[in-house]
Design an enzyme around this catalytic site. Sequence first.
Site, PDB file in Angstrom:
ATOM      1  N   TYR A  88      -4.444  -6.891  17.139  1.00  0.00           N
ATOM      2  CA  TYR A  88      -4.450  -5.991  15.979  1.00  0.00           C
ATOM      3  C   TYR A  88      -5.616  -5.020  16.051  1.00  0.00           C
ATOM      4  CZ  TYR A  88      -4.298  -4.467  11.100  1.00  0.00           C
ATOM      5  OH  TYR A  88      -4.230  -3.705   9.949  1.00  0.00           O
ATOM      6  N   ILE A 100       0.834  -1.201   0.000  1.00  0.00           N
ATOM      7  CA  ILE A 100       0.000   0.000   0.000  1.00  0.00           C
ATOM      8  C   ILE A 100       0.870   1.252   0.000  1.00  0.00           C
ATOM      9  CG2 ILE A 100      -1.625   1.348   1.385  1.00  0.00           C
ATOM     10  CD1 ILE A 100      -2.899  -1.298   2.269  1.00  0.00           C
TER      11      ILE A 100
END
Length: 257
Positions: A151, A19
């Site tokens: 996470y 990304i």
Amino acid sequence: MATNLANKVIVLTGGGGGIGSTIADNYLEQGAKLVILLDNDEKNGADTAKQLTTKYGDNKAVFIKCDLTSEVDEVSKTIFENYTVDVLVNNAGIFDETKLKLTINVNVTALIELSLKFWNHMRTDKGGRGGTIINLASIYGYRVDPYTSIYQASKFAVMGFTRSLGHADNFKRSGVRVVAICPGFTRTNMTVTFTTTDLDRLEEYNEYAKSLPWQTVEAVGDAAVEIFELAESGSAWQIKGGKPVEEVKLKFENNDP
């Protein structure tokens, strides 16, 4: 707050691939003056910078090796001494439930430390010229499942930090816009394999992940351009399954100062 990327100097963490390198490419395509890539992987970072300069011209991309868990002070000082930065993109992240401390150090602590350094450097009430900070959160910053608690905790932290530092009152004082991008499941090296908080549920999580809409890094890179152009400070935007971006509307109690 409408704006554009023309002639902007961008600092981007995790810029060596995935990304990050896609956002860097798209921002240069939109007329950015320079992208400064930070990454702990020296080979990928240098290769990406070379590819971008080949495509867009000399002096369009610079790579600086940086371990965000230990070198934020040193690297920030180097950048501030040599460049006038307009945009910080906090893209670097880790998705590994077996590494609790590293996940928090990279996804939360380093992001906050770097953001605050750039926020204070760019703020107009302290002699800066304003700017934008973009934090890569995740759809896991506002939704939950039973598989990746660590996470998810890190990305909820990113969302809280973004919305608070990007609060309208802070933006009015500082001239620094702070926004979040929340990608859904995206095909990158980070999502080739998964871990789970409860390792007994790994197979279940893999099946669950397969059932969700996935997208390419290119979809997130395109979204990063659109969000830069239209997002107001303190807002968060999702990009899922390659569909159009959509603002994440969450209800928080707003205790204005």
